[in-house]
Scaffold this motif. Structure first.
Motif, PDB file in Angstrom:
ATOM      1  N   ASP A 172     -68.950 -10.835 -41.224  1.00 55.71           N
ATOM      2  CA  ASP A 172     -67.959 -10.850 -41.070  1.00 55.71           C
ATOM      3  C   ASP A 172     -66.214 -11.145 -41.422  1.00 55.71           C
ATOM      4  OD1 ASP A 172     -66.885  -8.988 -38.213  1.00 55.71           O
ATOM      5  OD2 ASP A 172     -66.101 -10.433 -38.771  1.00 55.71           O
ATOM      6  N   HIS A 192     -64.009  -7.591 -43.243  1.00 53.71           N
ATOM      7  CA  HIS A 192     -62.866  -8.156 -42.753  1.00 53.71           C
ATOM      8  C   HIS A 192     -61.503  -7.825 -44.152  1.00 53.71           C
ATOM      9  CE1 HIS A 192     -58.994  -9.462 -40.707  1.00 53.71           C
ATOM     10  NE2 HIS A 192     -59.068  -9.309 -39.977  1.00 53.71           N
ATOM     11  N   CYS A 239     -69.430  -4.381 -39.826  1.00 52.15           N
ATOM     12  CA  CYS A 239     -67.721  -4.823 -38.312  1.00 52.15           C
ATOM     13  C   CYS A 239     -66.413  -5.366 -39.128  1.00 52.15           C
ATOM     14  CB  CYS A 239     -68.911  -5.099 -37.669  1.00 52.15           C
ATOM     15  SG  CYS A 239     -70.228  -4.512 -36.488  1.00 52.15           S
ATOM     16  N   GLY A 240     -66.727  -6.084 -39.657  1.00 53.28           N
ATOM     17  CA  GLY A 240     -65.576  -6.603 -40.474  1.00 53.28           C
ATOM     18  C   GLY A 240     -64.617  -5.618 -40.869  1.00 53.28           C
ATOM     19  N   ARG A 253     -63.081  -3.564 -38.584  1.00 50.65           N
ATOM     20  CA  ARG A 253     -62.004  -4.487 -38.010  1.00 50.65           C
ATOM     21  C   ARG A 253     -60.763  -4.617 -39.028  1.00 50.65           C
ATOM     22  NH1 ARG A 253     -61.916  -9.790 -37.418  1.00 50.65           N
ATOM     23  NH2 ARG A 253     -63.131  -9.902 -38.532  1.00 50.65           N
ATOM     24  N   GLU A 265     -57.060  -3.401 -38.405  1.00 48.44           N
ATOM     25  CA  GLU A 265     -55.340  -4.571 -38.133  1.00 48.44           C
ATOM     26  C   GLU A 265     -54.753  -3.885 -39.536  1.00 48.44           C
ATOM     27  OE1 GLU A 265     -56.298  -8.491 -39.229  1.00 48.44           O
ATOM     28  OE2 GLU A 265     -57.759  -8.199 -36.964  1.00 48.44           O
ATOM     29  N   ALA A 282     -55.899  -3.384 -32.926  1.00 43.53           N
ATOM     30  CA  ALA A 282     -56.694  -4.376 -33.103  1.00 43.53           C
ATOM     31  C   ALA A 282     -58.018  -3.919 -32.481  1.00 43.53           C
ATOM     32  CB  ALA A 282     -56.280  -5.654 -31.779  1.00 43.53           C
ATOM     33  N   ALA A 283     -59.051  -4.164 -32.717  1.00 41.21           N
ATOM     34  CA  ALA A 283     -59.769  -3.603 -32.157  1.00 41.21           C
ATOM     35  C   ALA A 283     -61.293  -5.130 -32.033  1.00 41.21           C
ATOM     36  CB  ALA A 283     -60.484  -2.221 -32.640  1.00 41.21           C
ATOM     37  N   GLU A 284     -62.202  -4.414 -31.468  1.00 39.57           N
ATOM     38  CA  GLU A 284     -63.411  -5.281 -31.129  1.00 39.57           C
ATOM     39  C   GLU A 284     -64.447  -4.609 -31.907  1.00 39.57           C
ATOM     40  OE1 GLU A 284     -66.359  -7.174 -27.643  1.00 39.57           O
ATOM     41  OE2 GLU A 284     -64.729  -7.943 -27.340  1.00 39.57           O
ATOM     42  N   VAL A 285     -65.110  -4.742 -32.844  1.00 40.04           N
ATOM     43  CA  VAL A 285     -66.490  -3.914 -33.727  1.00 40.04           C
ATOM     44  C   VAL A 285     -67.752  -4.892 -33.646  1.00 40.04           C
ATOM     45  CG1 VAL A 285     -66.594  -2.304 -35.610  1.00 40.04           C
ATOM     46  CG2 VAL A 285     -64.265  -3.533 -35.387  1.00 40.04           C
ATOM     47  N   THR A 286     -68.711  -4.605 -32.621  1.00 42.41           N
ATOM     48  CA  THR A 286     -69.627  -5.024 -32.781  1.00 42.41           C
ATOM     49  C   THR A 286     -71.037  -3.748 -32.925  1.00 42.41           C
ATOM     50  OG1 THR A 286     -70.075  -4.503 -30.591  1.00 42.41           O
ATOM     51  CG2 THR A 286     -69.088  -7.110 -31.269  1.00 42.41           C
ATOM     52  N   ILE A 312     -66.714   0.407 -31.357  1.00 39.91           N
ATOM     53  CA  ILE A 312     -65.148   0.096 -31.788  1.00 39.91           C
ATOM     54  C   ILE A 312     -64.944  -0.094 -30.175  1.00 39.91           C
ATOM     55  CG2 ILE A 312     -63.299   0.972 -32.646  1.00 39.91           C
ATOM     56  CD1 ILE A 312     -65.493   2.667 -35.308  1.00 39.91           C
TER      57      ILE A 312
END
Length: 183
Positions: A45, A49, A133-134, A137, A141, A146-150, A166
């Motif tokens: 991740d 990113h 996911c990284g 995300r 940015e 800003a987001a949470e990605v899983t 997302i």
């Protein structure tokens, strides 16, 4: 002299296959380096990113897209332009809530697992594609979101599709440089 379109597509396919094979070797090495799946997932991740942060400039230069005005437009751009451009696929997008800030990208075919039949033995909590996911995300940015990605579903874990969630958290403020007032 320009290259014929089929030659460019062939080079793109070769580059994508080379990336997928190299990625598999990277994950295998991380599995050797780290005993815990969570450590491998975190490392992938973080790498993603960093890639996402740098990939935004290339994406904006190659795609010539306009500024998105909503979360929905942003996710559509990720699915229809970015995934197509870099992985050669177009995920399906679905909105997961009434506020319009949670979405799913559904990949019927995940190119990162083209050469992977199953997760290594004893690695059931490994999220093989955490890199994606990284990347998402990090790229978000860089455009001040800003987001949470899983991962919600993973075809390597027996699910019929790969699904990436997302959840947009907030719009980040543009940091403006402080002006030096000379007196």
């Amino acid at each position: 002299m320009s290259r014929p379109a089929n030659k460019r597509q062939e080079n793109s396919k070769i580059s994508r296959e080379l990336f997928v094979l190299t990625y598999g070797a990277l994950v295998a090495q991380l599995c050797k380096d780290y005993e815990q799946d969570e450590d491998v997932n975190r490392h992938l991740d973080r790498m993603g990113h960093n890639i996402g942060i740098r990939l935004v400039e290339d994406f904006l230069a190659r795609s010539a897209v306009r500024k998105c005005r909503s979360y929905s437009e942003t996710v559509g751009m990720i699915a229809q332009v970015a995934f197509k451009l870099y992985l050669g696929i177009t995920p399906t997008v679905s909105c997961s809530n009434t506020k319009g800030n949670e979405f799913s990208l559904i990949l019927d075919k995940n190119p990162l697992v083209d050469f992977v039949e199953e997760l290594p033995a004893g690695r059931s909590s490994l999220c093989y594609c955490s890199l994606l996911c990284g990347i998402i995300r990090g790229a978000l940015e860089m455009v001040h979101l800003a987001a949470e990605v899983t991962f919600i579903q993973d075809s390597l874990k027996g699910d019929s599709v790969t699904e990436i969630g997302i959840a947009f958290l907030k719009k980040l403020e543009d940091k403006k440089p402080k002006r030096n007032n000379l007196k």
